[in-house]
Design a protein around this motif. Structure first.
Motif, PDB file in Angstrom:
ATOM      1  N   GLY A  44      -3.975  13.285  -7.139  1.00  0.00           N
ATOM      2  CA  GLY A  44      -5.226  13.012  -7.832  1.00  0.00           C
ATOM      3  C   GLY A  44      -5.173  11.787  -8.718  1.00  0.00           C
ATOM      4  O   GLY A  44      -6.130  11.504  -9.456  1.00  0.00           O
ATOM      5  N   GLN A  45      -4.071  11.023  -8.662  1.00  0.00           N
ATOM      6  CA  GLN A  45      -3.934   9.809  -9.479  1.00  0.00           C
ATOM      7  C   GLN A  45      -4.085   8.533  -8.653  1.00  0.00           C
ATOM      8  O   GLN A  45      -3.920   7.433  -9.174  1.00  0.00           O
ATOM      9  CB  GLN A  45      -2.566   9.803 -10.174  1.00  0.00           C
ATOM     10  CG  GLN A  45      -2.305  11.004 -11.059  1.00  0.00           C
ATOM     11  CD  GLN A  45      -0.920  10.961 -11.688  1.00  0.00           C
ATOM     12  OE1 GLN A  45      -0.430   9.896 -12.059  1.00  0.00           O
ATOM     13  NE2 GLN A  45      -0.268  12.107 -11.792  1.00  0.00           N
ATOM     14  N   GLY A  46      -4.345   8.697  -7.346  1.00  0.00           N
ATOM     15  CA  GLY A  46      -4.472   7.525  -6.488  1.00  0.00           C
ATOM     16  C   GLY A  46      -3.155   6.995  -5.966  1.00  0.00           C
ATOM     17  O   GLY A  46      -3.100   5.885  -5.415  1.00  0.00           O
ATOM     18  N   ILE A  47      -2.079   7.781  -6.108  1.00  0.00           N
ATOM     19  CA  ILE A  47      -0.758   7.307  -5.693  1.00  0.00           C
ATOM     20  C   ILE A  47      -0.689   7.151  -4.172  1.00  0.00           C
ATOM     21  O   ILE A  47      -0.182   6.136  -3.663  1.00  0.00           O
ATOM     22  CB  ILE A  47       0.346   8.263  -6.190  1.00  0.00           C
ATOM     23  CG1 ILE A  47       0.380   8.279  -7.713  1.00  0.00           C
ATOM     24  CG2 ILE A  47       1.712   7.847  -5.638  1.00  0.00           C
ATOM     25  CD1 ILE A  47       1.374   9.278  -8.315  1.00  0.00           C
ATOM     26  N   ALA A  48      -1.175   8.137  -3.441  1.00  0.00           N
ATOM     27  CA  ALA A  48      -1.127   8.065  -1.977  1.00  0.00           C
ATOM     28  C   ALA A  48      -1.887   6.846  -1.471  1.00  0.00           C
ATOM     29  O   ALA A  48      -1.414   6.111  -0.598  1.00  0.00           O
ATOM     30  CB  ALA A  48      -1.690   9.346  -1.357  1.00  0.00           C
ATOM     31  N   LYS A  49      -3.058   6.605  -2.025  1.00  0.00           N
ATOM     32  CA  LYS A  49      -3.860   5.448  -1.606  1.00  0.00           C
ATOM     33  C   LYS A  49      -3.127   4.152  -1.928  1.00  0.00           C
ATOM     34  O   LYS A  49      -3.133   3.200  -1.123  1.00  0.00           O
ATOM     35  CB  LYS A  49      -5.217   5.477  -2.297  1.00  0.00           C
ATOM     36  CG  LYS A  49      -6.167   4.374  -1.838  1.00  0.00           C
ATOM     37  CD  LYS A  49      -7.544   4.522  -2.458  1.00  0.00           C
ATOM     38  CE  LYS A  49      -8.287   5.685  -1.836  1.00  0.00           C
ATOM     39  NZ  LYS A  49      -9.709   5.741  -2.284  1.00  0.00           N
ATOM     40  N   SER A  50      -2.485   4.083  -3.087  1.00  0.00           N
ATOM     41  CA  SER A  50      -1.735   2.879  -3.461  1.00  0.00           C
ATOM     42  C   SER A  50      -0.562   2.645  -2.512  1.00  0.00           C
ATOM     43  O   SER A  50      -0.270   1.498  -2.151  1.00  0.00           O
ATOM     44  CB  SER A  50      -1.221   2.997  -4.902  1.00  0.00           C
ATOM     45  OG  SER A  50      -2.291   3.008  -5.817  1.00  0.00           O
ATOM     46  N   LEU A  51       0.096   3.711  -2.113  1.00  0.00           N
ATOM     47  CA  LEU A  51       1.218   3.581  -1.185  1.00  0.00           C
ATOM     48  C   LEU A  51       0.739   3.088   0.184  1.00  0.00           C
ATOM     49  O   LEU A  51       1.381   2.234   0.801  1.00  0.00           O
ATOM     50  CB  LEU A  51       1.940   4.930  -1.048  1.00  0.00           C
ATOM     51  CG  LEU A  51       2.774   5.348  -2.258  1.00  0.00           C
ATOM     52  CD1 LEU A  51       3.166   6.827  -2.148  1.00  0.00           C
ATOM     53  CD2 LEU A  51       4.031   4.477  -2.386  1.00  0.00           C
ATOM     54  N   VAL A  52      -0.385   3.615   0.656  1.00  0.00           N
ATOM     55  CA  VAL A  52      -0.936   3.164   1.935  1.00  0.00           C
ATOM     56  C   VAL A  52      -1.352   1.699   1.837  1.00  0.00           C
ATOM     57  O   VAL A  52      -1.103   0.902   2.750  1.00  0.00           O
ATOM     58  CB  VAL A  52      -2.120   4.039   2.368  1.00  0.00           C
ATOM     59  CG1 VAL A  52      -2.769   3.481   3.641  1.00  0.00           C
ATOM     60  CG2 VAL A  52      -1.655   5.473   2.620  1.00  0.00           C
ATOM     61  N   ARG A  53      -1.974   1.321   0.741  1.00  0.00           N
ATOM     62  CA  ARG A  53      -2.353  -0.080   0.548  1.00  0.00           C
ATOM     63  C   ARG A  53      -1.131  -0.988   0.546  1.00  0.00           C
ATOM     64  O   ARG A  53      -1.181  -2.122   1.042  1.00  0.00           O
ATOM     65  CB  ARG A  53      -3.109  -0.222  -0.767  1.00  0.00           C
ATOM     66  CG  ARG A  53      -4.558   0.253  -0.724  1.00  0.00           C
ATOM     67  CD  ARG A  53      -5.172   0.165  -2.094  1.00  0.00           C
ATOM     68  NE  ARG A  53      -6.590   0.514  -2.072  1.00  0.00           N
ATOM     69  CZ  ARG A  53      -7.269   0.929  -3.133  1.00  0.00           C
ATOM     70  NH1 ARG A  53      -6.645   1.047  -4.304  1.00  0.00           N
ATOM     71  NH2 ARG A  53      -8.556   1.226  -3.040  1.00  0.00           N
ATOM     72  N   THR A  54      -0.031  -0.492  -0.015  1.00  0.00           N
ATOM     73  CA  THR A  54       1.208  -1.268  -0.031  1.00  0.00           C
ATOM     74  C   THR A  54       1.686  -1.543   1.388  1.00  0.00           C
ATOM     75  O   THR A  54       2.109  -2.665   1.708  1.00  0.00           O
ATOM     76  CB  THR A  54       2.295  -0.508  -0.823  1.00  0.00           C
ATOM     77  OG1 THR A  54       1.860  -0.329  -2.172  1.00  0.00           O
ATOM     78  CG2 THR A  54       3.606  -1.276  -0.825  1.00  0.00           C
ATOM     79  N   VAL A  55       1.617  -0.520   2.249  1.00  0.00           N
ATOM     80  CA  VAL A  55       2.017  -0.696   3.651  1.00  0.00           C
ATOM     81  C   VAL A  55       1.085  -1.694   4.351  1.00  0.00           C
ATOM     82  O   VAL A  55       1.540  -2.572   5.092  1.00  0.00           O
ATOM     83  CB  VAL A  55       2.019   0.656   4.390  1.00  0.00           C
ATOM     84  CG1 VAL A  55       2.274   0.453   5.881  1.00  0.00           C
ATOM     85  CG2 VAL A  55       3.069   1.586   3.801  1.00  0.00           C
ATOM     86  N   ILE A  56      -0.213  -1.556   4.128  1.00  0.00           N
ATOM     87  CA  ILE A  56      -1.183  -2.448   4.773  1.00  0.00           C
ATOM     88  C   ILE A  56      -0.974  -3.889   4.330  1.00  0.00           C
ATOM     89  O   ILE A  56      -1.001  -4.820   5.149  1.00  0.00           O
ATOM     90  CB  ILE A  56      -2.619  -1.975   4.474  1.00  0.00           C
ATOM     91  CG1 ILE A  56      -2.895  -0.646   5.178  1.00  0.00           C
ATOM     92  CG2 ILE A  56      -3.640  -3.024   4.925  1.00  0.00           C
ATOM     93  CD1 ILE A  56      -4.211   0.001   4.813  1.00  0.00           C
ATOM     94  N   GLN A  57      -0.736  -4.095   3.045  1.00  0.00           N
ATOM     95  CA  GLN A  57      -0.496  -5.452   2.554  1.00  0.00           C
ATOM     96  C   GLN A  57       0.802  -6.013   3.132  1.00  0.00           C
ATOM     97  O   GLN A  57       0.874  -7.202   3.498  1.00  0.00           O
ATOM     98  CB  GLN A  57      -0.444  -5.468   1.025  1.00  0.00           C
ATOM     99  CG  GLN A  57      -0.335  -6.862   0.426  1.00  0.00           C
ATOM    100  CD  GLN A  57      -1.501  -7.749   0.812  1.00  0.00           C
ATOM    101  OE1 GLN A  57      -2.660  -7.384   0.639  1.00  0.00           O
ATOM    102  NE2 GLN A  57      -1.213  -8.925   1.361  1.00  0.00           N
TER     103      GLN A  57
END
Length: 227
Positions: free
Chosen positions: A150-163
């Motif tokens: 619920g802190q946006g960690i999963a989304k940040s990790l996915v964005r890291t992979v995409i970048q």
């Protein structure tokens, strides 16, 4: 909520990463058990088996014991594919994360750290398939500890992979998850991942109709440019 930051994996993280990985996989066993209980053949087994024993033996106790035994068998069947996946991963890519993910430029493994603890993970490896037209990077082992969701960690990790994929010149990010991982599926689709196909991880998954879902994120997509 405690702040977090994402960084590359270090060998000192190994124990925490493996614990988080195993816990993240095993938490899907109850949902798979419920999924299995809804299958027609499972319902037939649970209802028909004890009933036949009752009619043959006339013993309600024997019928009850049979029902409990069938439930235990189904619970084992629900857990087996996940236990197998953990065991296989611990003997392959997760056995030496530095060697598997961080020995070349085209792959990486990241952790999310909060207050000195690893609270999230994700890895990425190139897809080695000479028949592919696209240069693909596969996302592996996205996991976030339950108390840090619920802190946006999963989304940040996915964005890291995409970048990372964009910086390395990949044309697509691909991944595989299961139908019981509804939160993960919703996250990926909300971020622009598109359905490709269904498959089965192992024959044990086919027996309980635990479908794997293959998704792709084209780097040229509008969503991809926004991320």
């Amino acid at each position: 909520m405690a702040p977090y930051h994402i960084r590359k994996y270090h060998i000192r993280d190994h124990k925490q990463v493996l614990t988080l990985f195993a816990q993240g996989i095993e938490e899907h066993i109850p949902a798979t058990f419920h999924h299995l209980l809804k299958l027609p053949r499972a319902l037939l087994l649970l209802a028909g088996g004890p009933l036949i024993l009752l009619l043959v033996s006339g013993s309600w106790l024997l019928a009850l014991m049979a029902s409990l035994t069938f439930l235990m068998v189904l619970r084992f069947a629900a857990a087996y594919p996940f236990k197998l996946y953990i065991a296989m991963s611990l003997q392959t890519d997760m056995a030496d994360i530095m060697k598997t993910y961080l020995s070349g430029r085209g792959s990486c493994f990241w952790v999310a750290e909060s207050e000195g603890q690893v609270v999230g993970t994700v890895g990425a490896l190139p897809v080695e398939d000479p028949t592919l037209w696209e240069k693909q990077l596969q996302l592996f082992h996205l996991s976030v500890g339950m108390e840090h969701r619920g802190q946006g960690i999963a989304k940040s990790l996915v964005r890291t992979v995409i970048q990372f994929a964009r910086d390395q010149g990949y044309s697509e990010v691909v991944l595989e998850t299961s139908i019981v991982q509804s939160a993960a599926l919703n996250l990926y689709q909300a971020m622009g991942f598109q359905f490709v196909r269904h498959s089965y991880f192992h024959i044990s998954a086919r027996l309980i109709e635990l479908t794997s879902v293959h998704l792709v994120f084209p780097m040229s997509s509008t969503q991809g440019r926004r991320l």
